[in-house]
Design an enzyme around this catalytic site. Structure first.
Site, PDB file in Angstrom:
ATOM      1  N   GLU A 252      25.297  22.991 -50.096  1.00  0.00           N
ATOM      2  CA  GLU A 252      25.665  22.452 -48.772  1.00  0.00           C
ATOM      3  C   GLU A 252      24.696  23.083 -47.783  1.00  0.00           C
ATOM      4  O   GLU A 252      24.752  24.292 -47.547  1.00  0.00           O
ATOM      5  CB  GLU A 252      27.093  22.838 -48.413  1.00  0.00           C
ATOM      6  CG  GLU A 252      28.133  22.146 -49.255  1.00  0.00           C
ATOM      7  CD  GLU A 252      29.553  22.470 -48.788  1.00  0.00           C
ATOM      8  OE1 GLU A 252      29.731  23.079 -47.718  1.00  0.00           O
ATOM      9  OE2 GLU A 252      30.480  22.110 -49.514  1.00  0.00           O
ATOM     10  N   CYS A 286      27.923  23.416 -39.339  1.00  0.00           N
ATOM     11  CA  CYS A 286      26.898  22.561 -39.964  1.00  0.00           C
ATOM     12  C   CYS A 286      27.112  21.093 -39.609  1.00  0.00           C
ATOM     13  O   CYS A 286      26.175  20.314 -39.571  1.00  0.00           O
ATOM     14  CB  CYS A 286      26.937  22.734 -41.463  1.00  0.00           C
ATOM     15  SG  CYS A 286      28.533  22.317 -42.153  1.00  0.00           S
TER      16      CYS A 286
HETATM   17  P1  NAD Z   1      21.223  31.465 -44.848  1.00  0.00           P
HETATM   18  O1  NAD Z   1      20.608  30.479 -45.747  1.00  0.00           O
HETATM   19  O2  NAD Z   1      20.347  32.303 -44.012  1.00  0.00           O
HETATM   20  O3  NAD Z   1      22.113  32.496 -45.666  1.00  0.00           O
HETATM   21  C1  NAD Z   1      23.163  32.061 -46.482  1.00  0.00           C
HETATM   22  C2  NAD Z   1      23.381  33.064 -47.594  1.00  0.00           C
HETATM   23  O4  NAD Z   1      22.247  33.072 -48.453  1.00  0.00           O
HETATM   24  C3  NAD Z   1      23.571  34.492 -47.114  1.00  0.00           C
HETATM   25  O5  NAD Z   1      24.587  35.087 -47.883  1.00  0.00           O
HETATM   26  C4  NAD Z   1      22.233  35.123 -47.404  1.00  0.00           C
HETATM   27  O6  NAD Z   1      22.284  36.517 -47.612  1.00  0.00           O
HETATM   28  C5  NAD Z   1      21.843  34.409 -48.680  1.00  0.00           C
HETATM   29  N1  NAD Z   1      20.410  34.400 -48.990  1.00  0.00           N
HETATM   30  C6  NAD Z   1      19.376  34.390 -48.122  1.00  0.00           C
HETATM   31  N2  NAD Z   1      18.202  34.348 -48.798  1.00  0.00           N
HETATM   32  C7  NAD Z   1      18.512  34.313 -50.114  1.00  0.00           C
HETATM   33  C8  NAD Z   1      17.740  34.254 -51.317  1.00  0.00           C
HETATM   34  N3  NAD Z   1      16.403  34.210 -51.298  1.00  0.00           N
HETATM   35  N4  NAD Z   1      18.396  34.222 -52.498  1.00  0.00           N
HETATM   36  C9  NAD Z   1      19.751  34.242 -52.540  1.00  0.00           C
HETATM   37  N5  NAD Z   1      20.523  34.314 -51.446  1.00  0.00           N
HETATM   38  C10 NAD Z   1      19.922  34.342 -50.243  1.00  0.00           C
HETATM   39  O7  NAD Z   1      22.275  30.649 -43.966  1.00  0.00           O
HETATM   40  P2  NAD Z   1      23.167  31.194 -42.772  1.00  0.00           P
HETATM   41  O8  NAD Z   1      22.254  31.506 -41.630  1.00  0.00           O
HETATM   42  O9  NAD Z   1      24.077  32.242 -43.299  1.00  0.00           O
HETATM   43  O10 NAD Z   1      24.060  29.906 -42.418  1.00  0.00           O
HETATM   44  C11 NAD Z   1      23.664  28.938 -41.505  1.00  0.00           C
HETATM   45  C12 NAD Z   1      23.106  27.743 -42.233  1.00  0.00           C
HETATM   46  O11 NAD Z   1      24.069  27.250 -43.149  1.00  0.00           O
HETATM   47  C13 NAD Z   1      22.786  26.579 -41.327  1.00  0.00           C
HETATM   48  O12 NAD Z   1      21.575  26.000 -41.715  1.00  0.00           O
HETATM   49  C14 NAD Z   1      23.932  25.598 -41.580  1.00  0.00           C
HETATM   50  O13 NAD Z   1      23.642  24.253 -41.317  1.00  0.00           O
HETATM   51  C15 NAD Z   1      24.194  25.845 -43.023  1.00  0.00           C
HETATM   52  N6  NAD Z   1      25.562  25.419 -43.379  1.00  0.00           N
HETATM   53  C16 NAD Z   1      25.724  24.255 -44.051  1.00  0.00           C
HETATM   54  C17 NAD Z   1      27.004  23.800 -44.369  1.00  0.00           C
HETATM   55  C18 NAD Z   1      27.234  22.495 -45.073  1.00  0.00           C
HETATM   56  O14 NAD Z   1      28.367  22.232 -45.436  1.00  0.00           O
HETATM   57  N7  NAD Z   1      26.240  21.674 -45.278  1.00  0.00           N
HETATM   58  C19 NAD Z   1      28.101  24.570 -44.007  1.00  0.00           C
HETATM   59  C20 NAD Z   1      27.895  25.760 -43.305  1.00  0.00           C
HETATM   60  C21 NAD Z   1      26.610  26.185 -43.003  1.00  0.00           C
HETATM   61  O1  6OD Z   2      35.452  21.398 -44.288  1.00  0.00           O
HETATM   62  C1  6OD Z   2      34.733  21.740 -45.233  1.00  0.00           C
HETATM   63  O2  6OD Z   2      35.094  21.633 -46.412  1.00  0.00           O
HETATM   64  C2  6OD Z   2      33.402  22.294 -44.968  1.00  0.00           C
HETATM   65  N1  6OD Z   2      32.654  22.581 -46.035  1.00  0.00           N
HETATM   66  C3  6OD Z   2      33.014  22.504 -43.693  1.00  0.00           C
HETATM   67  C4  6OD Z   2      31.752  22.996 -43.339  1.00  0.00           C
HETATM   68  C5  6OD Z   2      31.539  23.454 -42.093  1.00  0.00           C
HETATM   69  C6  6OD Z   2      30.254  23.944 -41.728  1.00  0.00           C
HETATM   70  O3  6OD Z   2      30.056  24.714 -40.851  1.00  0.00           O
END
Ligand code: NAD
Ligand code: 6OD
Length: 484
Positions: A252, A286
């Protein structure tokens, strides 16, 4: 001083290296987090592997369902502890925690206990030359040890959205919470102890990404599959790490979601919804809307009304029930968001409201506060319109024709979600079919039915989670053919 320990094989354990955890709302020191490296990940992988062959592997379906419900009950019993822990870690208002994020954690365990109990398996009667036939049927086997790599924006909700189906399907997990938000994953370890989940089924290794727990978990040969929520760039690294051993991934990822408002919509309801979809969680959702397209005849009214509502948001004390705006998660993320605020000006934006840091008073001076911000006047090619900012901001542009707005919405490398506002149902169906996203909301936003498929198109993700769709990732489908 609080200590955020790993939870490995049923025990809370420390490690040599540590880093500090701070509250993003006021900069207050929250405690020390133990950083997991190769040896902690090895221990967790051994424990998770052993648990598959131990009592957990022998749990009947009813026993699994029962323990999932006990986990949900225990989260509910310790509701206040979870609310306090996540408020301190994220700085987000109590109302968001109490009404949305923490109840969802319990709901995640309940829904997957229902799904796993009721999902049917397929079977086929097959003709054979001797006339006796054969029976084909399927069984779902757990995939094994699942690496669960989590972000910071809705820590408990997003982590349990993965852990609950993983356990429902009989897997074991190694969770790596974000380094920014270690608290609730740790607390969930206490829940697992209280309900008697066998040792090694739920493991937490704290740490960072590269050269730390994240990278070591995703590269570990005893981790059979990886589920990740976070940035698209990180997903690319994890996909590479998963290649040796052909490990499956469920992602995600990021979004740059478009909201579309037609003149025939219920204006007040649309405004209420955009206040949420742009500013909830300080824009760190997100599914949030960073691009808004409004039919020209109501454009000015919409921009002015949303700007008034943005200015009326109340930042500050997360404990105060009237607070409606939280901070950004970290000084680094604040700097990233502010760099887009500066870039918007360079790219020629008209700043309708905001555009700067938020001046705070008292203890809140130490937090990562920025102003809710609305821009107009940028071309669709501007980086502020194309790139995910993940802050309390949006660009609003007018449109004239349905085809034109579909083109705008689809001109993105992302494809997570969209929200469409209109009272013309035929038009809503046409747009929903044409817009390249995993999730379309009509006259609503973030309205969740946990049985539905959740996930992104294009660079917003791989795979779908939710309801029976989660089983596609968390189980291995086996076919059995019996010659009669
Ligand atoms: P991030 O990718 O910086 O970090 C997420 C996790 O990955 C953290 O636990 C981090 O320590 C780990 N990580 C970082 N580099 C890594 C590597 N090389 N190998 C393994 N693990 C690693 O994301 P964030 O800043 O924590 O979250 C924000 C992002 O998440 C935004 O881009 C947002 O859109 C996305 N997001 C998406 C959804 C969705 O459902 N599509 C939901 C929530 C957040
Ligand atoms: O509602 C959910 O199941 C879900 N994955 C939400 C994600 C939110 C992102 O910030």
């Amino acid at each position: 001083m609080k200590e955020f320990k790993h939870f490995i094989n049923g025990n809370f354990v420390t490690s040599k290296q540590t880093f500090d955890n701070f509250c993003p709302a006021n900069g207050r020191y929250l405690g020390v987090v133990y950083e997991g490296l190769e040896s902690e990940v090895d221990l967790a992988a051994e424990a998770a592997h052993a648990a598959l062959r131990g009592p957990w592997g022998k749990f009947s379906l009813d026993e699994r369902v029962s323990i999932l419900n006990k986990i949900a009950d225990e989260i509910t019993r310790r509701f206040d502890d979870f609310v306090e822990a996540e408020m301190a870690d994220t700085g987000q208002p109590r109302s968001v925690m109490e009404h949305a994020f923490i109840p969802r954690a319990a709901a995640n365990f309940r829904i997957f206990s229902d799904v796993i109990k009721s999902v049917p398996n397929e079977s086929f009667m097959t003709d054979t030359p001797d006339g006796a036939g054969a029976l084909n049927y399927t069984r779902r086997a757990p995939k094994g040890v699942i690496g669960v790599i989590c972000p910071w924006n809705a820590p408990l909700l997003l982590m349990t959205w993965k852990v609950a189906p993983a356990l429902a399907c009989g897997n074991t997990v190694i969770v790596k919470p974000s380094e920014e938000t270690p608290a609730t994953a740790t607390l969930l370890g206490e829940v697992m102890q209280a309900v008697g989940l066998p040792d090694g089924v739920y493991n937490v290794v704290h740490g960072k990404g590269e050269k730390s727990a994240g990278a070591f978990i995703t590269a570990h040969p005893k981790v059979d599959a990886i589920t990740f929520t976070g940035e698209t760039r990180t997903g690319t690294s994890i996909m590479k790490a998963a290649a040796p051993g052909m490990r499956d991934v469920s992602f995600e990822l990021g979004g740059k979601n478009a909201g579309i408002v037609f003149a025939d919509c219920d204006f007040d309801k649309a405004i209420d919804s955009f206040v949420r979809s742009v500013f909830l969680n300080c824009g760190q959702v997100c599914l949030g809307t960073e691009r808004v397209y409004v039919e020209r005849s109501i454009f000015t009214r919409f921009v002015n009304t949303l700007a008034d509502r943005a200015r009326a948001l109340k930042p500050g004390d997360f404990n105060d029930k009237s607070t409606t705006l939280g901070p950004l998660i970290s000084p680094q993320h604040k700097e990233k968001v502010l760099s887009y605020y500066r870039r918007a000006v360079e790219e020629g934006a008209n700043i309708v409201t905001g555009g700067d840091v938020m001046e705070m008073e008292g203890e809140w001076v130490g937090g990562n506060w920025v102003q809710p911000t609305i821009w107009t006047g940028l071309p669709e090619t501007a980086s502020v319109v194309q790139e995910e900012i993940f802050g309390p901001c949006c660009h609003i542009a007018p449109f004239d024709k349905e085809d034109e707005v579909i083109e705008f919405a689809n001109a993105s490398e992302y494809g997570l979600s969209t929200t469409i506002w209109t009272s013309d149902l035929s038009r809503a169906h046409r747009l929903a079919a044409a817009i390249e996203v995993g999730i379309t909301w009509v006259n609503s936003w973030f309205l969740r039915d946990l049985r539905t498929a959740f996930g992104g198109s294009k660079q917003s993700g791989i795979g779908r989670e939710g309801g029976v769709h989660s089983l596609e990732f968390y189980t291995e489908l086996r076919n059995i053919c019996i010659k009669l």
